[in-house]
Design an enzyme around this catalytic site. Structure first.
Site, short mmCIF file in Angstrom:
data_model
loop_
_atom_site.label_atom_id
_atom_site.label_comp_id
_atom_site.label_asym_id
_atom_site.label_seq_id
_atom_site.Cartn_x
_atom_site.Cartn_y
_atom_site.Cartn_z
N LYS A 11 0.82 -1.22 0.00
CA LYS A 11 0.00 0.00 0.00
C LYS A 11 0.86 1.28 0.00
CE LYS A 11 -3.93 -2.24 2.34
NZ LYS A 11 -4.89 -2.15 3.48
N TYR A 51 -12.71 -2.19 -3.10
CA TYR A 51 -13.18 -2.22 -1.70
C TYR A 51 -14.70 -2.06 -1.59
CZ TYR A 51 -8.47 -2.21 0.34
OH TYR A 51 -7.20 -2.57 0.75
N ASN A 114 -1.91 0.36 6.76
CA ASN A 114 -1.35 -0.87 7.30
C ASN A 114 -0.53 -1.68 6.31
OD1 ASN A 114 -3.46 -1.79 5.82
ND2 ASN A 114 -4.54 -2.81 7.49
N HIS A 117 -2.22 -5.48 1.68
CA HIS A 117 -3.51 -6.16 1.54
C HIS A 117 -3.25 -7.59 1.12
CE1 HIS A 117 -7.43 -7.39 0.00
NE2 HIS A 117 -6.75 -7.87 -1.03
N GLU A 128 -9.87 -10.64 -7.38
CA GLU A 128 -8.91 -9.54 -7.22
C GLU A 128 -7.75 -9.66 -8.20
OE1 GLU A 128 -9.93 -8.89 -2.46
OE2 GLU A 128 -7.95 -9.63 -3.02
#
Ligand code: ATP
Ligand code: MG
Length: 140
Positions: A11, A51, A114, A117, A128
Site C-alpha cells: 500500500k 473495496y 497498514n 492487503h 482480485e
C-alpha cells in the site's frame, strides 16, 4: 495442501517509505513466490470497486483516498495454502494487535495505513487477481 494464488497490494504508506524490497523479502523468506508484480497508481474507480464490500463502513472514504494517495505494488503470490499463509505473514489489520515478526507489526503505521492487503478467500483471490492481471502476466 492446495497450491494456491493470492492477491497482494503493497500500500501507499509502504511504497512512500521505500519498503517494497523489505516486504518482498519477508514474503519470500516465508516461502511464497512472487509470480506477478507491477507498480501502479490506482484510480478512484478502481479503489472503489476493489473495496466495494466495505462501502457502507465509516472508513470507506478514508480508505479509498489513502489507496489513491501514492503508488502501490500489486502482486500475485503463489504457494501451498497461499491465501491463509499470507494473512499470517501480514498479521492483524491493526498493527497494535499484530504478532511479532509480521509485516504489519514490523512496518504498518495504523489500522488504516497498514502497509499490505491480502485476499481473504479463494473466490476473492480469483476476482482480485483478475482486476489487475491478465493470465499471461502471471508466470509461476
Ligand atoms: P485487507 O483487506 O487490506 O487485506 P484486512 O482484511 O485485514 O485488510 P478489512 O477488514 O478487509 O481488513 O479492511 C480493509 C482495509 O480497510 C484495512 O486493511 C485497512 O486499510 C482499512 N480499515 C479497516 N478498518 C479500519 C478502520 N477502523 N479505520 C480505518 N481504516 C480501516
Ligand atoms: Mg480484507
Amino acid at each position: 495442501m492446495p497450491m494456491e494464488r493470492t492477491f497482494s497490494i503493497i500500500k501507499p504508506d509502504a511504497t512512500a517509505r521505500n519498503l517494497t524490497g523489505a516486504i518482498n523479502a519477508m514474503i519470500e523468506q516465508a516461502g511464497l513466490r512472487i509470480v506477478a508484480q507491477k507498480r501502479v497508481r490506482i484510480t478512484k474507480d478502481q479503489a472503489e470497486a476493489f473495496y466495494a464490500v466495505h462501502k457502507e463502513r465509516p472508513f470507506f472514504r478514508e480508505l479509498v483516498d489513502f489507496m489513491v494517495s501514492g503508488p502501490v505494488v500489486v502482486q500475485v503470490l503463489q504457494g501451498d495454502n497461499a491465501i491463509l499463509r499470507y494473512r499470517d505473514i501480514m498479521g492483524a489489520t491493526d498493527p497494535a494487535k499484530a504478532a511479532a515478526g509480521t509485516i504489519r507489526k514490523s512496518h504498518a503505521k495504523s489500522i488504516g495505513e497498514n502497509s499490505v492487503h491480502g485476499s481473504d478467500a479463494p473466490e476473492t483471490a480469483v476476482k482480485e487477481i483478475a482486476q489487475f492481471f491478465s493470465e499471461n502476466e502471471i508466470v509461476g
